[in-house]
Scaffold this motif. Structure first.
Motif, short mmCIF file in Angstrom:
data_model
loop_
_atom_site.label_atom_id
_atom_site.label_comp_id
_atom_site.label_asym_id
_atom_site.label_seq_id
_atom_site.Cartn_x
_atom_site.Cartn_y
_atom_site.Cartn_z
N ALA A 110 0.86 -1.20 0.00
CA ALA A 110 0.00 0.00 0.00
C ALA A 110 0.89 1.24 0.00
O ALA A 110 0.67 2.19 -0.75
N LEU A 111 1.96 1.21 0.82
CA LEU A 111 2.89 2.35 0.89
C LEU A 111 3.64 2.50 -0.42
O LEU A 111 3.84 3.60 -0.93
N TYR A 112 4.08 1.36 -0.97
CA TYR A 112 4.82 1.40 -2.25
C TYR A 112 3.95 2.04 -3.33
O TYR A 112 4.37 2.98 -4.01
N SER A 209 -0.69 8.62 6.83
CA SER A 209 -0.81 8.13 8.20
C SER A 209 -0.72 6.60 8.18
O SER A 209 -1.63 5.92 7.70
N ASP A 210 0.40 6.09 8.67
CA ASP A 210 0.60 4.64 8.70
C ASP A 210 0.07 4.13 10.04
O ASP A 210 0.70 4.30 11.08
N GLU A 211 -1.11 3.51 9.97
CA GLU A 211 -1.83 3.13 11.20
C GLU A 211 -1.85 1.61 11.39
O GLU A 211 -2.80 1.06 11.95
N ILE A 212 -0.80 0.94 10.94
CA ILE A 212 -0.78 -0.53 10.95
C ILE A 212 -0.90 -1.10 12.37
O ILE A 212 -1.34 -2.23 12.56
N TYR A 213 -0.51 -0.30 13.40
CA TYR A 213 -0.61 -0.79 14.79
C TYR A 213 -1.78 -0.15 15.54
O TYR A 213 -1.80 -0.15 16.76
N ASP A 214 -2.76 0.42 14.82
CA ASP A 214 -3.77 1.23 15.53
C ASP A 214 -4.61 0.45 16.54
O ASP A 214 -5.09 1.02 17.50
N TRP A 252 -0.12 -13.75 5.43
CA TRP A 252 -1.24 -13.79 4.47
C TRP A 252 -1.12 -12.67 3.44
O TRP A 252 -1.71 -12.75 2.38
N ARG A 253 -0.41 -11.64 3.79
CA ARG A 253 -0.20 -10.44 2.98
C ARG A 253 -1.51 -9.71 2.69
O ARG A 253 -2.08 -9.80 1.61
N ILE A 254 -1.96 -9.00 3.70
CA ILE A 254 -3.16 -8.19 3.53
C ILE A 254 -2.98 -6.83 4.19
O ILE A 254 -2.86 -6.73 5.41
C1 LIG Z 1 5.31 0.84 10.59
C2 LIG Z 1 4.98 -0.28 9.65
N1 LIG Z 1 4.30 -0.01 8.55
C3 LIG Z 1 3.99 -0.96 7.66
C4 LIG Z 1 4.39 -2.27 7.86
C5 LIG Z 1 4.03 -3.27 6.80
O1 LIG Z 1 3.42 -4.41 7.26
P1 LIG Z 1 2.89 -5.54 6.29
O2 LIG Z 1 3.40 -5.28 4.93
O3 LIG Z 1 3.38 -6.82 6.85
O4 LIG Z 1 1.39 -5.43 6.35
C6 LIG Z 1 5.13 -2.60 8.99
C7 LIG Z 1 5.64 -3.97 9.21
O5 LIG Z 1 6.52 -4.23 9.98
C8 LIG Z 1 5.42 -1.58 9.93
O6 LIG Z 1 6.10 -1.84 11.06
#
Ligand SMILES: Cc1ncc(COP(=O)(O)O)c(C=O)c1O
Length: 399
Positions: A110-112, A209-214, A252-254
């Motif tokens: 998603a970030l890429y 906003s990277d909320e992967i740990y929200d 699972w890559r989601i």
């Molecule tokens: C801050 C942050 N953003 C994004 C990710 C991407 O996670 P994933 O691609 O496994 O969903 C990670 C994984 O370590 C992360 O720590």
């Protein structure tokens, strides 16, 4: 027989410049040592130690049994995209159409896709230092330049508004905010977060906003999202999230994004030409996760909070360490520079020394831009965590 041709492999300039992930490097060294029969505990991984919840696994099995084996729409099944939009509505009250969402191969893709879609060569991207290891490469691959803004351990590694203002220049395109943070676990209060975000928006920046740990936030702190700001400023905000961490679904890559539908279309075009849709079976599992019970996530979060406290209790006995108490994720970012020695004068050599003497793998702070600290992941069983930290304590006592 033909003589063997000796041709050196010519790689592109781009690939020669790309750095491998530093967190992977230390895990690989730990695995090598394990393979040699050494007892190693790894506190270096960035993934929950819990299994993916059963109901999510069941949904995937059902999808396989029902023959759900084909390509899907590149941005994801309509029902999954509705479930992603539903996530933002359920937890943060945001009204988003499914067209404002995309399912990706992890938050990373998603970030890429996002950086490729919004960054032009030379654009600068601001982020608080220490920062997640992959941001520099993701930004550089899009032709941008990551400009880390140093934070202070005594301010819990939180980016200060005046430092942000000072860092903004004519080439600044974007600000990344990652709360809770990898590697620090730092979680901004609502006021702190919105002050930074509003400042960036007022200066015309794009906000990621990277909320992967929200969902991994410890009471009394509460999950906070910038998705309500997206609703007000859809052309200037994108929210990244995923189920890797919250639902223990790293393999699972989601991942997913919430962004302006035009931006989503650009990300979808790129995804369509590179990876197509994400795994069809994963999509069914992800939908089950998003619309089903969040009880397993709460249970994991409770375990992480208990382990954070357990770890901090042991670390409080390391007299020369400084370790802020984080409110989220499953990392501690511990300043250990006052233990560094002539033989191990920086975070990488100190990490190697701890691996060899204590048999515990951590990640050097240098990987996150801060060479005075080490990252400790507490995504391991309580007893393992206790043993590992006590072993580190014994080595520190001799430094
Ligand atoms: C801050 C942050 N953003 C994004 C990710 C991407 O996670 P994933 O691609 O496994 O969903 C990670 C994984 O370590 C992360 O720590």
């Amino acid at each position: 027989m033909d003589p063997v041709k000796v041709i050196s492999m010519r790689l592109s300039q781009r690939m020669r410049q790309l750095k491998p992930s530093a967190t992977m490097a230390i895990s690989a060294k730990a695995l090598d040592m394990k393979a040699q029969g050494k007892q190693i505990i790894s506190l270096s991984v960035g993934e929950p130690d819990f299994p993916t919840p059963q109901h999510v696994q069941d949904a995937a099995k059902q999808a396989i049994d029902k023959g759900f084996h084909k390509y899907t729409q590149p941005p994801g099944l309509p029902e999954l995209r509705r479930a992603i939009a539903g996530y933002f509505h359920h937890f943060y009250g945001v009204e988003a159409p499914a067209e404002a969402t995309i399912a990706t191969n992890g938050g990373k893709q998603a970030l890429y896709n996002l950086f490729q879609s919004i960054i032009d060569p030379g654009d600068e991207v601001l982020v608080a230092l220490p920062y997640w290891v992959s941001y520099p490469a993701l930004v550089e691959m899009a032709g941008g330049v990551l400009k880390p803004i140093p934070t202070r351990v005594e301010e819990n590694f939180k980016l200060q508004p005046e430092d942000l203002v000072r860092a903004i220049g004519p080439k600044t395109r974007c600000l990344i905010i990652n709360s809770p943070s990898n590697p620090t676990g730092c979680h901004y209060t609502r006021e702190e977060l919105y002050t930074l975000a509003q400042l960036a928006l007022d200066k015309g920046l794009f906000l990621v906003s990277d909320e992967i740990y929200d969902r991994l936030v410890f009471s009394p702190a509460e999950p906070i999202s910038l998705s309500p700001l997206w609703e007000e400023n859809p052309e200037q905000v994108a929210v990244i999230n995923g189920l890797s961490k919250s639902f223990a679904m790293t393999g699972w890559r989601i991942g997913y994004a919430l962004a302006h539908p035009e931006l989503i279309k650009a990300m979808q075009k790129l995804q369509g030409q590179t990876t197509s849709n994400i795994c069809a079976v994963t999509q069914k599992a992800a939908e089950a996760a998003l619309v089903g019970s969040w009880e397993p996530v709460k249970e994991m979060c409770t375990a992480f909070q208990r382990r954070r406290d357990l770890a901090l209790d042991i670390i409080s006995g390391w007299s020369r360490a400084t370790c802020p108490k984080p409110d989220g994720a499953f990392y501690l970012f511990c300043e250990l520079k006052d233990y560094f020695t002539a033989q191990a004068p920086d975070s990488s050599s100190f990490c190697c020394m701890l691996l060899e003497k204590a048999g515990v793998a951590l990640v050097p702070g240098a990987a996150f831009g801060d060479d005075s600290c080490l990252r400790i992941s507490y995504a391991v069983d309580d007893e393992v965590l206790r043993t590992a930290l006590n072993k580190i304590g014994e080595v520190l006592a001799e430094c």
